[in-house]
Enzyme design. Structure first.
Site, short mmCIF file in Angstrom:
data_model
loop_
_atom_site.label_atom_id
_atom_site.label_comp_id
_atom_site.label_asym_id
_atom_site.label_seq_id
_atom_site.Cartn_x
_atom_site.Cartn_y
_atom_site.Cartn_z
N GLU A 16 23.18 61.69 55.03
CA GLU A 16 24.13 61.61 53.92
C GLU A 16 23.60 62.35 52.69
O GLU A 16 22.44 62.22 52.33
CB GLU A 16 24.38 60.14 53.54
N CYS A 61 26.25 50.80 53.88
CA CYS A 61 25.34 51.95 54.01
C CYS A 61 25.24 52.69 52.67
O CYS A 61 24.15 53.00 52.20
CB CYS A 61 25.81 52.88 55.13
N HIS A 85 23.46 58.34 59.09
CA HIS A 85 24.42 57.66 59.97
C HIS A 85 24.27 58.21 61.39
O HIS A 85 24.10 59.42 61.58
CB HIS A 85 25.86 57.90 59.49
N1 PCA Z 1 27.00 50.75 59.27
C1 PCA Z 1 27.78 50.30 58.15
C2 PCA Z 1 27.06 49.10 57.62
C3 PCA Z 1 26.12 48.69 58.68
C4 PCA Z 1 26.06 49.84 59.60
O1 PCA Z 1 25.28 49.96 60.55
C5 PCA Z 1 28.15 51.39 57.16
O2 PCA Z 1 28.31 52.54 57.58
O3 PCA Z 1 28.33 51.12 55.97
#
Ligand code: PCA
Length: 200
Positions: free
Chosen positions: A80, A142, A166
């Site tokens: 990100e 996240c 992610h």
């Molecule tokens: N993904 C979520 C929160 C926990 C996770 O593993 C997110 O993308 O915010």
């Protein structure tokens, strides 16, 4: 030996597993590249997750922090670029549903990651792993933990590389949702190792 704090999340919403939890547990205690990995699992609860992350940073004094999260539906590994000062979205694991909340009253609108995400993406792709920079971490947990640590480092004037990656869903999640792009856990784990090896 430098220390890297690697965090994952517990399962949430309809996801019975969170591959980030399994990866973090498997990599905890390993030496990857220049780092000894300290793995920790965060709750999916606004008002708890970021506090826990900041406490682990204080306790472990890592030289770098990578937080991992599941992005069910994405088919690439996506570091990100930016975290924004918003909590908004679906329920967390305590059934709290934030609407247009600020994460920090006094915080900047956004913070850029301090991880070398271009190098990480290039290294992933060179290793045959589909990857690209993501320009939105969403407005859920996240984004919340990424924002909170970057804000904290900025406030303290600390130069701590940190950020968020992610990852796609794993096979277990694909079994119950045939439409979900789902990768073997071994590939997801390999991607995280490549990302860590990119760091100085
Ligand atoms: N993904 C979520 C929160 C926990 C996770 O593993 C997110 O993308 O915010």
């Amino acid at each position: 030996m430098k220390t890297l704090l690697l965090t994952g999340f517990e399962p949430f919403l309809e996801h019975s597993h969170n591959p980030t939890e399994a990866i973090v547990k498997e990599l905890d205690g390993k030496i990857i590249g220049k780092y000894l990995i300290k793995g920790r699992i965060l709750p999916v609860v606004f008002g708890q997750s970021a506090d826990k992350l900041l406490r682990y940073v204080e306790e472990l004094s890592p030289e770098a922090v990578i937080s991992l999260g599941l992005a069910a539906g994405r088919n690439k590994v996506t570091p990100e670029r930016i975290a924004i000062n918003v909590n908004d979205g679906v329920r967390d694991n305590s059934n709290h549903v934030p609407v247009d909340e600020l994460i920090k009253e006094d915080g900047s609108d956004a913070y850029f990651t301090t991880l070398p995400i271009r190098d990480i993406v290039n290294n992933l792709v060179e290793n045959g792993i589909p990857a690209e920079i993501s320009n939105t971490a969403g407005t859920y947990l996240c984004n919340n933990v990424m924002y909170s640590l970057l804000h904290d480092s900025k406030q303290k004037g600390v130069d701590l590389p940190s950020g968020f990656i992610h990852i796609p869903a794993s096979f277990e999640l694909g079994l119950t949702n045939g439409k979900l792009p789902a990768w073997p856990l071994s590939s997801l784990k390999a991607a995280v190792e490549v990302a860590i090896k990119t760091l100085n």
